[in-house]
Design a protein around this motif. Structure first.
Motif, PDB file in Angstrom:
ATOM      1  N   SER A   8       3.053   5.160   4.599  1.00  0.00           N
ATOM      2  CA  SER A   8       2.108   6.264   4.830  1.00  0.00           C
ATOM      3  C   SER A   8       2.930   7.518   5.067  1.00  0.00           C
ATOM      4  O   SER A   8       3.773   7.530   5.963  1.00  0.00           O
ATOM      5  CB  SER A   8       1.270   6.008   6.085  1.00  0.00           C
ATOM      6  OG  SER A   8       0.811   4.667   6.150  1.00  0.00           O
ATOM      7  N   ILE A  40       2.893  -1.253   4.014  1.00  0.00           N
ATOM      8  CA  ILE A  40       2.181  -0.004   3.691  1.00  0.00           C
ATOM      9  C   ILE A  40       3.018   1.203   4.098  1.00  0.00           C
ATOM     10  O   ILE A  40       3.400   1.347   5.258  1.00  0.00           O
ATOM     11  CB  ILE A  40       0.798   0.062   4.382  1.00  0.00           C
ATOM     12  CG1 ILE A  40      -0.040  -1.181   4.034  1.00  0.00           C
ATOM     13  CG2 ILE A  40       0.052   1.337   3.955  1.00  0.00           C
ATOM     14  CD1 ILE A  40      -1.436  -1.205   4.644  1.00  0.00           C
ATOM     15  N   TRP A  47      -5.672   1.011   8.285  1.00  0.00           N
ATOM     16  CA  TRP A  47      -5.021  -0.158   7.679  1.00  0.00           C
ATOM     17  C   TRP A  47      -5.466  -1.436   8.369  1.00  0.00           C
ATOM     18  O   TRP A  47      -5.580  -2.487   7.756  1.00  0.00           O
ATOM     19  CB  TRP A  47      -3.489  -0.042   7.698  1.00  0.00           C
ATOM     20  CG  TRP A  47      -2.935   1.226   7.090  1.00  0.00           C
ATOM     21  CD1 TRP A  47      -1.744   1.826   7.407  1.00  0.00           C
ATOM     22  CD2 TRP A  47      -3.504   2.049   6.047  1.00  0.00           C
ATOM     23  NE1 TRP A  47      -1.554   2.955   6.653  1.00  0.00           N
ATOM     24  CE2 TRP A  47      -2.615   3.122   5.817  1.00  0.00           C
ATOM     25  CE3 TRP A  47      -4.673   1.985   5.308  1.00  0.00           C
ATOM     26  CZ2 TRP A  47      -2.874   4.118   4.865  1.00  0.00           C
ATOM     27  CZ3 TRP A  47      -4.936   2.981   4.365  1.00  0.00           C
ATOM     28  CH2 TRP A  47      -4.042   4.018   4.156  1.00  0.00           C
ATOM     29  N   GLY A 103       0.847  -1.198   0.000  1.00  0.00           N
ATOM     30  CA  GLY A 103       0.000   0.000   0.000  1.00  0.00           C
ATOM     31  C   GLY A 103       0.873   1.234   0.000  1.00  0.00           C
ATOM     32  O   GLY A 103       1.941   1.274   0.612  1.00  0.00           O
TER      33      GLY A 103
END
Ligand SMILES: NC(=O)c1ccc[n+]([C@@H]2O[C@H](COP(=O)([O-])OP(=O)(O)OC[C@H]3O[C@@H](n4cnc5c(N)ncnc54)[C@H](O)[C@@H]3O)[C@@H](O)[C@H]2O)c1
Length: 383
Positions: free
Chosen positions: A262, A260, A205, A168
């Motif tokens: 971010s 992921i 998430w 992600g």
């Protein structure tokens, strides 16, 4: 046809999320469509009772939308004869005492995420709601977005075969506030005010991974405060004490690896502000907020690593769009409608405060992992 009015105390509606997504795009949108049809033939009519700290802002907001009920006193709002539901989209730090007061007053509660700042508090809220027998819910809006609904359709239809990994990529550049105003509130960048990327995004998430792919079993997170100085809403410089980026690796049940990134200090070279690539033995998909595209095993190209040659194939053109095949409403509104039906008809509702606590758990473990520099298990939660 008769109408059942349901009063919703809405706290935090002068804020970004509370105003745009919850008041305007959800509750007022439900009124604009004539209310919410109930199975017994009646229509549910949500009646907002606005509550907040700033009288002038609340009055202006109520006038703008022709709303009759507003107050600066939470107690008064909770005691309103129409009030059945309390909704909270305040800054995270202000949430816990307000939710406790609402539960103690016997109201059903619905709240933005994170449901609390610590796992202990999040679990206590879930416990109190259960003991009081009130309906309770936590916002998990991403699950109701078109792109992720298409991804879920692919998972449910067995498109991927065995899912191997998820990557992600979330984020965009949030201006520092000096020469261009920041597009997010400054409390997000101060740890002492409940800010920080992990506390903001790991709750999302958690439910995305748990619900769409597989339950999260462990977390390793590395955080950074890439921009240690920012300027607030009034242009004053302040120290950004919270993480503005988090790089997380999550192990999911079944040996799936999710990674992921971010960041609020990244410039977008993606089609959407968040994208998840899921790779499986039979095919892959890239899902964003709206769109989703796939590449099947049979149409997978066979690149050969050779840095001496220019790129030989248009890789990004080799994917196929997943069609809508449906009409998608605003994700926040869809979840509000499910919650309102749950409250009035007892229909099942999965996204409760215990599910919300799982998000807080992942945030808390993520922050600890980053501090201690190690991978941590994510144990099952019980009330
Ligand atoms: N679901 C999502 O996608 C999503 C996205 C962004 C934010 N959020 C959550 O929504 C909540 C609100 O975020 P926002 O971006 O709307 O914030 P915001 O700063 O725009 O709004 C905060 C609201 O809380 C009120 N408030 C109450 N006590 C306060 C205090 N002590 N200091 C400052 N404000 C106070 C403000 O008046 C305002 O109405 C946060 O908990 C955040 O985590 C969720």
């Amino acid at each position: 046809m008769s109408r059942k009015v349901i009063g919703i105390v809405m706290n935090g509606v002068t804020g970004r999320m509370g105003y745009r997504q919850h008041l305007v795009r959800s509750i007022l949108a439900i009124r604009e469509q004539g209310g919410l049809p109930l199975p017994d033939g009646r229509t549910l009519w949500p009646e907002p009772i606005l509550v907040g700290r700033n009288e002038a802002k609340l009055r202006a907001l109520a006038e703008r939308h022709d709303l009759a009920h507003w107050t600066t006193s939470l107690d008064e709002a909770l005691a309103h004869p129409l009030a059945e539901i309390y909704f909270d989209s305040q800054v995270t730090q202000a949430r816990e005492p307000a939710l406790k007061a609402a539960i103690a007053a016997g109201k059903h509660v619905y709240t933005e995420k994170p449901t609390a700042e610590t796992l202990d508090s999040a679990l206590e809220l879930a416990r109190l709601a259960r003991e009081a027998g009130v309906a309770n819910g936590a916002v998990q809006d991403k699950l109701f977005l078109p792109g992720l609904l298409k991804l879920k359709r692919l998972v449910d239809g067995g498109f991927f075969g065995r899912i191997l990994s998820v990557r992600g990529e979330f984020g965009y550049w949030v201006f520092e506030g000096d020469w261009q105003p920041a597009q997010r509130p400054s409390w997000n960048y101060r740890a002492e005010d409940g800010g920080g990327m992990i506390l903001d995004m790991f709750p999302h998430w958690r439910y995305v991974l748990d619900n769409l792919i597989a339950p999260v079993r462990s977390v390793y997170a590395h955080t950074a405060t890439h921009l240690p100085q920012r300027h607030d809403e009034r242009g004053r410089p302040y120290d950004a004490t919270a993480d503005d980026a988090a790089y997380g690796i999550f192990e999911l049940e079944g040996g799936i690896t999710a990674q992921i990134n971010s960041s609020w200090a990244v410039r977008v070279d993606r089609d959407e502000l968040v994208e998840f690539q899921v790779d499986g033995t039979e095919g892959s998909a890239v899902a964003g907020l709206r769109n989703c595209r796939v590449q099947h095993r049979a149409t997978t190209p066979k690149p050969v690593w050779n840095p001496d040659l220019p790129v030989t194939e248009p890789f990004r053109h080799q994917w196929q769009a997943v069609p809508d095949n449906d009409e998608f409403d605003n994700g926040f509104k869809v979840q509000w409608e499910l919650f309102l039906r749950h409250v009035t008809t007892g229909s099942p509702y999965h996204w409760d405060l215990l599910e919300g606590a799982k998000g807080v758990q992942l945030a808390e473990l993520g922050l600890r992992s980053a501090r201690e520099g190690r991978r941590l298990d994510v144990p099952a939660l019980e009330l």
